[in-house]
Design a protein around this motif. Structure first.
Motif, short mmCIF file in Angstrom:
data_model
loop_
_atom_site.label_atom_id
_atom_site.label_comp_id
_atom_site.label_asym_id
_atom_site.label_seq_id
_atom_site.Cartn_x
_atom_site.Cartn_y
_atom_site.Cartn_z
N VAL A 1 0.85 -1.18 0.00
CA VAL A 1 0.00 0.00 0.00
C VAL A 1 0.89 1.23 0.00
O VAL A 1 1.81 1.34 0.81
CB VAL A 1 -0.93 0.02 1.23
N SER A 2 0.62 2.15 -0.92
CA SER A 2 1.39 3.39 -0.97
C SER A 2 0.47 4.53 -1.38
O SER A 2 -0.69 4.31 -1.72
CB SER A 2 2.57 3.26 -1.95
N GLY A 3 0.99 5.73 -1.35
CA GLY A 3 0.19 6.88 -1.70
C GLY A 3 1.00 7.96 -2.39
O GLY A 3 2.23 7.97 -2.30
N MET A 4 0.31 8.84 -3.08
CA MET A 4 0.97 9.98 -3.72
C MET A 4 -0.02 11.12 -3.83
O MET A 4 -1.23 10.92 -3.81
CB MET A 4 1.52 9.61 -5.09
N THR A 5 0.51 12.32 -3.93
CA THR A 5 -0.33 13.49 -4.13
C THR A 5 0.16 14.22 -5.38
O THR A 5 1.36 14.31 -5.63
CB THR A 5 -0.32 14.41 -2.89
N LEU A 6 -0.79 14.69 -6.18
CA LEU A 6 -0.49 15.38 -7.43
C LEU A 6 -1.26 16.69 -7.49
O LEU A 6 -2.23 16.88 -6.75
CB LEU A 6 -0.90 14.51 -8.62
N LEU A 7 -0.86 17.56 -8.40
CA LEU A 7 -1.59 18.81 -8.66
C LEU A 7 -2.14 18.76 -10.07
O LEU A 7 -1.50 18.22 -10.97
CB LEU A 7 -0.65 20.01 -8.54
N GLY A 8 -3.32 19.30 -10.26
CA GLY A 8 -3.89 19.36 -11.59
C GLY A 8 -5.37 19.04 -11.58
O GLY A 8 -6.02 19.03 -10.54
N ALA A 9 -5.89 18.73 -12.75
CA ALA A 9 -7.28 18.33 -12.88
C ALA A 9 -7.39 16.88 -12.42
O ALA A 9 -6.73 16.01 -12.99
CB ALA A 9 -7.74 18.46 -14.32
N PRO A 10 -8.17 16.59 -11.39
CA PRO A 10 -8.20 15.24 -10.82
C PRO A 10 -8.52 14.13 -11.84
O PRO A 10 -7.81 13.12 -11.88
CB PRO A 10 -9.27 15.32 -9.74
N GLY A 11 -9.55 14.29 -12.64
CA GLY A 11 -9.90 13.25 -13.60
C GLY A 11 -8.79 12.99 -14.59
O GLY A 11 -8.42 11.84 -14.86
N ASP A 12 -8.22 14.04 -15.13
CA ASP A 12 -7.14 13.91 -16.11
C ASP A 12 -5.91 13.26 -15.50
O ASP A 12 -5.29 12.38 -16.12
CB ASP A 12 -6.80 15.29 -16.69
N ALA A 13 -5.54 13.67 -14.30
CA ALA A 13 -4.35 13.11 -13.65
C ALA A 13 -4.53 11.61 -13.37
O ALA A 13 -3.60 10.82 -13.58
CB ALA A 13 -4.05 13.86 -12.36
N LEU A 14 -5.71 11.22 -12.91
CA LEU A 14 -5.94 9.80 -12.63
C LEU A 14 -5.92 8.96 -13.90
O LEU A 14 -5.35 7.86 -13.93
CB LEU A 14 -7.28 9.62 -11.90
N VAL A 15 -6.51 9.48 -14.98
CA VAL A 15 -6.52 8.76 -16.25
C VAL A 15 -5.09 8.60 -16.78
O VAL A 15 -4.72 7.54 -17.28
CB VAL A 15 -7.42 9.50 -17.27
N ARG A 16 -4.28 9.64 -16.67
CA ARG A 16 -2.90 9.55 -17.15
C ARG A 16 -2.07 8.59 -16.31
O ARG A 16 -1.17 7.92 -16.83
CB ARG A 16 -2.24 10.92 -17.17
N LEU A 17 -2.35 8.50 -15.03
CA LEU A 17 -1.58 7.64 -14.13
C LEU A 17 -1.91 6.16 -14.32
O LEU A 17 -1.02 5.31 -14.24
CB LEU A 17 -1.86 8.04 -12.68
N ALA A 18 -3.16 5.83 -14.59
CA ALA A 18 -3.60 4.43 -14.68
C ALA A 18 -3.20 3.82 -16.02
O ALA A 18 -3.53 4.34 -17.08
CB ALA A 18 -5.11 4.35 -14.49
N ARG A 19 -2.49 2.69 -15.94
CA ARG A 19 -2.12 1.95 -17.14
C ARG A 19 -3.26 1.01 -17.53
O ARG A 19 -4.19 0.80 -16.76
CB ARG A 19 -0.84 1.14 -16.87
#
Length: 178
Positions: free
Chosen positions: A90-108
């Motif tokens: 289990v790990s975590g991270m925090t990002l800045l930006g548009a939440p939907g766009d950032a999650l879509v870019r992160l998920a393979r």
């Protein structure tokens, strides 16, 4: 030679809402069931006044990252103290930006992307776009949207059996359909 790809993950978008906690609970169960890593991601949207000025100021960025980091730390501490998860997975991270766009870019493509869905008013949806709708439209990964559980109809015990309870809707009393 091809480099081995990273193993699939369950990625859950989190914030400080009840819907997010339901999504986290579902994602934790799915990660345990499948033996996958669980990644908690908080994406802080850049305020519109900072975005209008071009690049957000250093103080704004630091404040957003700090608040997101505190949330992730609190959630990870809760998960680890409950004993319901393997801390190494289990790990975590925090990002800045548009939440939907950032999650879509992160998920393979092989990942599972999980977000919560809450009921919001029209004004709220106009001010902040829906993360779950953006992810549903653009995610390459398997996408799961977790809605909070609903309760069944309320009943009141009476002398002649149970009858539907009265509920307040928009300030007026209405009988619920039984």
């Amino acid at each position: 030679m091809f480099a081995p790809s990273a193993p699939p993950r369950v990625i859950v978008g989190v914030d400080d809402s009840d819907a997010s906690r339901w999504a986290l609970s579902w994602a934790l169960g799915e990660a345990r069931l499948r033996g996958m890593e669980l990644l908690l991601v908080h994406v802080a949207p850049v305020p519109s006044y900072a975005a209008a000025a071009g690049v957000p100021g250093h103080g704004t960025v630091c404040g957003l990252r700090e608040a997101g980091g505190e949330l992730i730390t609190r959630l990870l501490t809760e998960l680890r103290s409950s004993g319901g998860c393997d801390p190494a997975r289990v790990s975590g991270m925090t990002l800045l930006g548009a939440p939907g766009d950032a999650l879509v870019r992160l998920a393979r493509e092989e990942d599972i992307l999980v977000v919560g869905r809450s009921s919001r008013g029209l004004l709220s949806r106009l001010v902040r776009p829906s993360v779950h709708r953006h992810c549903a439209a653009h995610a390459r990964a398997t996408f799961i949207c977790v809605a909070p559980p609903t309760i069944g109809p309320l009943t009141v015990p009476g002398a002649d059996g149970e009858r539907p309870a009265r509920r307040r809707l928009w300030g007026r009393r209405h009988e619920t359909d039984g």
